[in-house]
Design an enzyme around this catalytic site. Sequence first.
Site, PDB file in Angstrom:
ATOM      1  N   HIS A 237       0.371  -0.352  -6.814  1.00  0.00           N
ATOM      2  CA  HIS A 237      -0.571  -1.112  -7.634  1.00  0.00           C
ATOM      3  C   HIS A 237      -1.756  -1.506  -6.788  1.00  0.00           C
ATOM      4  O   HIS A 237      -1.754  -2.563  -6.147  1.00  0.00           O
ATOM      5  CB  HIS A 237       0.140  -2.341  -8.235  1.00  0.00           C
ATOM      6  CG  HIS A 237      -0.725  -3.200  -9.104  1.00  0.00           C
ATOM      7  ND1 HIS A 237      -0.191  -4.161  -9.951  1.00  0.00           N
ATOM      8  CD2 HIS A 237      -2.053  -3.264  -9.279  1.00  0.00           C
ATOM      9  CE1 HIS A 237      -1.174  -4.771 -10.582  1.00  0.00           C
ATOM     10  NE2 HIS A 237      -2.323  -4.246 -10.182  1.00  0.00           N
TER      11      HIS A 237
ATOM     12  N   HIS B  40      -6.219  -1.004  -7.041  1.00  0.00           N
ATOM     13  CA  HIS B  40      -7.396  -0.439  -7.706  1.00  0.00           C
ATOM     14  C   HIS B  40      -8.326   0.015  -6.601  1.00  0.00           C
ATOM     15  O   HIS B  40      -8.762  -0.824  -5.788  1.00  0.00           O
ATOM     16  CB  HIS B  40      -8.077  -1.499  -8.563  1.00  0.00           C
ATOM     17  CG  HIS B  40      -7.146  -2.118  -9.566  1.00  0.00           C
ATOM     18  ND1 HIS B  40      -7.119  -1.745 -10.888  1.00  0.00           N
ATOM     19  CD2 HIS B  40      -6.174  -3.063  -9.413  1.00  0.00           C
ATOM     20  CE1 HIS B  40      -6.187  -2.445 -11.519  1.00  0.00           C
ATOM     21  NE2 HIS B  40      -5.597  -3.253 -10.644  1.00  0.00           N
TER      22      HIS B  40
ATOM     23  N   GLU C 125       0.191 -10.742 -16.502  1.00  0.00           N
ATOM     24  CA  GLU C 125      -0.514 -11.317 -15.338  1.00  0.00           C
ATOM     25  C   GLU C 125      -1.062 -12.666 -15.809  1.00  0.00           C
ATOM     26  O   GLU C 125      -0.640 -13.714 -15.360  1.00  0.00           O
ATOM     27  CB  GLU C 125      -1.647 -10.378 -14.878  1.00  0.00           C
ATOM     28  CG  GLU C 125      -2.484 -10.923 -13.718  1.00  0.00           C
ATOM     29  CD  GLU C 125      -3.691 -10.021 -13.380  1.00  0.00           C
ATOM     30  OE1 GLU C 125      -4.081  -9.182 -14.223  1.00  0.00           O
ATOM     31  OE2 GLU C 125      -4.259 -10.197 -12.273  1.00  0.00           O
TER      32      GLU C 125
ATOM     33  N   ASP D 104      -3.234  -4.879  -4.974  1.00  0.00           N
ATOM     34  CA  ASP D 104      -4.127  -5.025  -6.137  1.00  0.00           C
ATOM     35  C   ASP D 104      -5.576  -4.678  -5.778  1.00  0.00           C
ATOM     36  O   ASP D 104      -5.995  -3.530  -5.955  1.00  0.00           O
ATOM     37  CB  ASP D 104      -4.014  -6.445  -6.717  1.00  0.00           C
ATOM     38  CG  ASP D 104      -4.336  -6.500  -8.207  1.00  0.00           C
ATOM     39  OD1 ASP D 104      -4.521  -5.436  -8.834  1.00  0.00           O
ATOM     40  OD2 ASP D 104      -4.390  -7.619  -8.769  1.00  0.00           O
ATOM     41  N   ASP D 105      -6.336  -5.651  -5.274  1.00  0.00           N
ATOM     42  CA  ASP D 105      -7.741  -5.442  -4.888  1.00  0.00           C
ATOM     43  C   ASP D 105      -7.922  -6.041  -3.493  1.00  0.00           C
ATOM     44  O   ASP D 105      -8.489  -7.130  -3.338  1.00  0.00           O
ATOM     45  CB  ASP D 105      -8.661  -6.148  -5.901  1.00  0.00           C
ATOM     46  CG  ASP D 105      -8.453  -5.606  -7.302  1.00  0.00           C
ATOM     47  OD1 ASP D 105      -8.946  -4.505  -7.585  1.00  0.00           O
ATOM     48  OD2 ASP D 105      -7.768  -6.278  -8.101  1.00  0.00           O
TER      49      ASP D 105
HETATM   50  N1  ADE Z   1      -8.796  -4.604 -12.340  1.00  0.00           N
HETATM   51  C1  ADE Z   1      -8.789  -4.746 -11.017  1.00  0.00           C
HETATM   52  N2  ADE Z   1      -7.896  -5.675 -10.657  1.00  0.00           N
HETATM   53  C2  ADE Z   1      -7.302  -6.124 -11.780  1.00  0.00           C
HETATM   54  C3  ADE Z   1      -6.294  -7.073 -12.073  1.00  0.00           C
HETATM   55  N3  ADE Z   1      -5.681  -7.772 -11.116  1.00  0.00           N
HETATM   56  N4  ADE Z   1      -5.967  -7.273 -13.356  1.00  0.00           N
HETATM   57  C4  ADE Z   1      -6.577  -6.596 -14.326  1.00  0.00           C
HETATM   58  N5  ADE Z   1      -7.528  -5.688 -14.115  1.00  0.00           N
HETATM   59  C5  ADE Z   1      -7.891  -5.448 -12.849  1.00  0.00           C
HETATM   60 ZN    ZN Z   2      -4.194  -4.703 -10.901  1.00  0.00          ZN
END
Ligand code: ADE
Ligand code: ZN
Length: 350
Positions: free
Chosen positions: A26, A28, A209, A287-288
């Site tokens: 997971h 992005h 989330e 995640d990011d």
């Molecule tokens: N796009 C990038 N990160 C995200 C996240 N944590 N939740 C939803 N969309 C996303």
């Molecule tokens: Zn995500």
Amino acid sequence: MSQSAFTISHDQLPALVQAMPKAELHMHIEGSLEPELIFALAQRNGVTLSYPSVEALRAAYAFTDLQSFLDIYYAGASVLLKEQDFHDMAWAYFLKAKADNVVHAELFFDPQTHTGRGVPFEVVIQGLHSACERARTELGVSSALIMCFLRHLSEEDALKTLEQSLPYRHLFIGVGLDSSERGHPPEKFARVFARCKELGLHLVAHAGEEGPPEYIINALDVLHVERIDHGVRCVEDPELVKRLARQGTALTVCPLSNIKLCVFKTMKEHNLKTLLQHGLKVTINSDDPAYFGGYMNQNFLATFADLDLDANDAYTLACNSFEASFVSDSVKAGWIAQLDQTFARFNAQS
Ligand code: ADE
Ligand code: ZN
């Protein structure tokens, strides 16, 4: 190797987390754009940013919820114009992944963020694909791409994106659903996910989330997803928790993200340990990472520091990451054998 067999001490955990092979399921790829690279690409492409410096941009990373993050995340992605930009972004991620002993990464990408600005789909996917190939040959890191639909846009837009993607069907393994969760339930995308299922694509979706447990239920029952991204709000529905445990549905949890986006106030309040105690197939992910303060190992270390997790949990989490990945059973078995060797080595030293 059976769980709870390890006697590895707490002070060995950072070294163990570093050494153990793991998969990231997971992340992005647009969320791996570090401020320095955003500024370098802006300069290369003649894009004007609304922040005067790297420091000013980083200082703006004080989020109050998912939407406050997404606004900055989409602005950051505006510097990506050419195939080389997508390649450079993904290559920078793979170097971080390699340093963290990530042996396999399944990367989300958001084509609509780019096609909506006039960047052709082909530019996005070819730049990412060439970085994946390079990661395999130069770093020995395995990877795959998962195309996400932006849930704040219409299903028609997602269907159009799916059409655009079809000439490149061989370059991605699945589809996901991301962006603003609240008010955009999974069932909004029932037709496009049904079409993706017919195409033999793997299916995942962000759910639970910020959204309620019903979004997780509908992601499973309406979209037929194989994994839930985040899913931490499942604990509000005990029947759902039992179902997820019974089915062995993976939850790709992102601890640092959850703190940065105020899903939990502090890491000590994160429910990852509770999820594990319910027998859920939890994985740890970044995640990011450029926005949330850390890549894979920093997510592991922050979680382990505050939730009183031990070597047995580390084994479970790494093993789950392989079991929940979309590779063949024989490839999974190879990585789990490597994991067993790492734990046996640490166990023998303890
Ligand atoms: N796009 C990038 N990160 C995200 C996240 N944590 N939740 C939803 N969309 C996303
Ligand atoms: Zn995500």
